[in-house]
Scaffold this motif. Structure first.
Motif, PDB file in Angstrom:
ATOM      1  N   VAL A   1       0.861  -1.180   0.000  1.00  0.00           N
ATOM      2  CA  VAL A   1       0.000   0.000   0.000  1.00  0.00           C
ATOM      3  C   VAL A   1       0.896   1.229   0.000  1.00  0.00           C
ATOM      4  CG1 VAL A   1      -1.814   1.247   1.233  1.00  0.00           C
ATOM      5  CG2 VAL A   1      -1.734  -1.256   1.342  1.00  0.00           C
ATOM      6  N   LEU A   2       0.773   2.058  -1.025  1.00  0.00           N
ATOM      7  CA  LEU A   2       1.532   3.305  -1.096  1.00  0.00           C
ATOM      8  C   LEU A   2       0.550   4.466  -1.018  1.00  0.00           C
ATOM      9  CD1 LEU A   2       4.009   2.534  -4.030  1.00  0.00           C
ATOM     10  CD2 LEU A   2       4.424   2.318  -1.572  1.00  0.00           C
ATOM     11  N   ARG A   3       0.641   5.245   0.067  1.00  0.00           N
ATOM     12  CA  ARG A   3      -0.206   6.442   0.224  1.00  0.00           C
ATOM     13  C   ARG A   3       0.588   7.648  -0.269  1.00  0.00           C
ATOM     14  NH1 ARG A   3       1.078  10.966   2.238  1.00  0.00           N
ATOM     15  NH2 ARG A   3       1.190  10.537   4.436  1.00  0.00           N
ATOM     16  N   PHE A   4       0.149   8.230  -1.380  1.00  0.00           N
ATOM     17  CA  PHE A   4       0.768   9.437  -1.910  1.00  0.00           C
ATOM     18  C   PHE A   4       0.057  10.649  -1.335  1.00  0.00           C
ATOM     19  CE2 PHE A   4       2.072   6.302  -4.954  1.00  0.00           C
ATOM     20  CZ  PHE A   4       3.311   6.733  -5.396  1.00  0.00           C
ATOM     21  N   GLY A   5       0.839  11.564  -0.750  1.00  0.00           N
ATOM     22  CA  GLY A   5       0.243  12.769  -0.189  1.00  0.00           C
ATOM     23  C   GLY A   5       1.298  13.647   0.441  1.00  0.00           C
ATOM     24  N   ARG A   6       0.855  14.488   1.375  1.00  0.00           N
ATOM     25  CA  ARG A   6       1.750  15.370   2.134  1.00  0.00           C
ATOM     26  C   ARG A   6       1.442  15.215   3.616  1.00  0.00           C
ATOM     27  NH1 ARG A   6       0.153  18.765  -2.182  1.00  0.00           N
ATOM     28  NH2 ARG A   6       1.894  19.120  -3.607  1.00  0.00           N
ATOM     29  N   ASP A   7       2.493  15.215   4.427  1.00  0.00           N
ATOM     30  CA  ASP A   7       2.323  15.013   5.864  1.00  0.00           C
ATOM     31  C   ASP A   7       1.495  16.104   6.529  1.00  0.00           C
ATOM     32  OD1 ASP A   7       3.751  12.701   5.753  1.00  0.00           O
ATOM     33  OD2 ASP A   7       5.635  13.587   6.443  1.00  0.00           O
ATOM     34  N   GLU A   8       1.528  17.325   5.981  1.00  0.00           N
ATOM     35  CA  GLU A   8       0.824  18.430   6.632  1.00  0.00           C
ATOM     36  C   GLU A   8      -0.613  18.605   6.155  1.00  0.00           C
ATOM     37  OE1 GLU A   8       2.985  19.889   3.044  1.00  0.00           O
ATOM     38  OE2 GLU A   8       3.640  18.776   4.780  1.00  0.00           O
ATOM     39  N   ASP A   9      -1.040  17.836   5.163  1.00  0.00           N
ATOM     40  CA  ASP A   9      -2.395  17.938   4.643  1.00  0.00           C
ATOM     41  C   ASP A   9      -3.384  17.272   5.593  1.00  0.00           C
ATOM     42  OD1 ASP A   9      -4.138  18.499   2.124  1.00  0.00           O
ATOM     43  OD2 ASP A   9      -4.586  16.415   2.662  1.00  0.00           O
TER      44      ASP A   9
ATOM     45  N   ILE B   1      -1.047  11.431 -10.017  1.00  0.00           N
ATOM     46  CA  ILE B   1      -1.541  11.852  -8.706  1.00  0.00           C
ATOM     47  C   ILE B   1      -1.920  13.330  -8.806  1.00  0.00           C
ATOM     48  CG2 ILE B   1      -1.063  12.031  -6.242  1.00  0.00           C
ATOM     49  CD1 ILE B   1      -0.982   9.122  -7.268  1.00  0.00           C
ATOM     50  N   SER B   2      -3.183  13.592  -9.112  1.00  0.00           N
ATOM     51  CA  SER B   2      -3.690  14.958  -9.226  1.00  0.00           C
ATOM     52  C   SER B   2      -4.327  15.405  -7.923  1.00  0.00           C
ATOM     53  CB  SER B   2      -4.734  15.052 -10.334  1.00  0.00           C
ATOM     54  OG  SER B   2      -4.252  14.495 -11.523  1.00  0.00           O
ATOM     55  N   PHE B   3      -4.944  14.471  -7.238  1.00  0.00           N
ATOM     56  CA  PHE B   3      -5.598  14.743  -5.961  1.00  0.00           C
ATOM     57  C   PHE B   3      -4.865  13.981  -4.879  1.00  0.00           C
ATOM     58  CE2 PHE B   3      -9.052  14.838  -9.173  1.00  0.00           C
ATOM     59  CZ  PHE B   3      -9.439  16.153  -9.032  1.00  0.00           C
ATOM     60  N   ILE B   4      -4.701  14.612  -3.718  1.00  0.00           N
ATOM     61  CA  ILE B   4      -4.092  13.901  -2.596  1.00  0.00           C
ATOM     62  C   ILE B   4      -5.099  13.860  -1.455  1.00  0.00           C
ATOM     63  CG2 ILE B   4      -1.711  14.424  -3.214  1.00  0.00           C
ATOM     64  CD1 ILE B   4      -1.777  16.569  -0.986  1.00  0.00           C
ATOM     65  N   PRO B   5      -5.063  12.805  -0.665  1.00  0.00           N
ATOM     66  CA  PRO B   5      -4.219  11.628  -0.811  1.00  0.00           C
ATOM     67  C   PRO B   5      -4.744  10.687  -1.886  1.00  0.00           C
ATOM     68  CG  PRO B   5      -5.655  11.362   1.078  1.00  0.00           C
ATOM     69  CD  PRO B   5      -5.919  12.744   0.522  1.00  0.00           C
ATOM     70  N   SER B   6      -3.828   9.960  -2.487  1.00  0.00           N
ATOM     71  CA  SER B   6      -4.156   8.884  -3.425  1.00  0.00           C
ATOM     72  C   SER B   6      -3.423   7.632  -2.957  1.00  0.00           C
ATOM     73  CB  SER B   6      -3.720   9.232  -4.840  1.00  0.00           C
ATOM     74  OG  SER B   6      -4.515  10.256  -5.375  1.00  0.00           O
ATOM     75  N   THR B   7      -4.100   6.511  -2.969  1.00  0.00           N
ATOM     76  CA  THR B   7      -3.529   5.263  -2.479  1.00  0.00           C
ATOM     77  C   THR B   7      -3.444   4.263  -3.622  1.00  0.00           C
ATOM     78  OG1 THR B   7      -4.622   5.733  -0.368  1.00  0.00           O
ATOM     79  CG2 THR B   7      -3.696   3.543  -0.653  1.00  0.00           C
ATOM     80  N   VAL B   8      -2.239   3.716  -3.815  1.00  0.00           N
ATOM     81  CA  VAL B   8      -1.969   2.782  -4.909  1.00  0.00           C
ATOM     82  C   VAL B   8      -1.606   1.429  -4.301  1.00  0.00           C
ATOM     83  CG1 VAL B   8      -0.523   2.356  -6.934  1.00  0.00           C
ATOM     84  CG2 VAL B   8      -1.148   4.692  -6.334  1.00  0.00           C
TER      85      VAL B   8
END
Length: 149
Positions: A27-35, A75-82
């Motif tokens: 599971v890879l969660r693409f995003g930002r820690d501060e979001d 990845i246009s929207f965060i978070p996105s999970t792949v």
């Protein structure tokens, strides 16, 4: 909560994880820690990581430090999970236009756990795409925007 989950900070780390995680859902969660939405998702992921440890390995990926994969997975929207299984990208039919990733946060821990179980069982049977067990009302709605250049 994101400090409880391991982070992959470069392309090489992600490549190594995809190649080395065997017989489990990656599971890879693409995003930002501060979001704030990412933090909500990270809380769900960290609370379920121990329960799913036999079926899944969960990693966080910062979209700003891995632009190659951010573009590759669109990845246009965060978070996105792949999701991956034995190095193979797993697709899930959520009833949305995009089967390659889950966009947004899961509403409940159980939604995420059910999804991992379905992906795991489908992958063990050799399937590359599975049907989402999540109630359609709990799946975030969004539109894909395609730009022809």
């Amino acid at each position: 909560m994101s400090f409880f989950l391991p982070k992959l900070s470069c392309k090489k780390d992600i490549d190594d994880a995809i190649k080395s995680v065997a017989e489990k859902v990656l599971v890879l969660r693409f995003g930002r820690d501060e979001d704030s939405v990412c933090l909500q998702l990270d809380e769900i992921l960290s609370k379920t990581a121990h329960d799913l440890s036999n079926m899944a390995s969960i990693y966080l990926v910062d979209v700003d430090t891995t632009p190659v994969y951010t573009r590759y997975f669109d990845i246009s929207f965060i978070p996105s999970t792949v999701f991956f299984f034995n190095g193979q990208h797993m697709k899930v039919d959520y009833g949305s236009p995009d089967h390659t990733k889950f966009v947004g946060s899961f509403k409940t821990k159980q939604d995420f756990m059910d999804l991992i179980e379905v992906i795991y069982r489908g992958a063990m049977r050799g399937k590359l795409i599975v049907q989402s067990p999540i109630d359609p009302r709990n799946i975030p709605k969004y539109d894909l925007l395609y730009h022809d250049i």
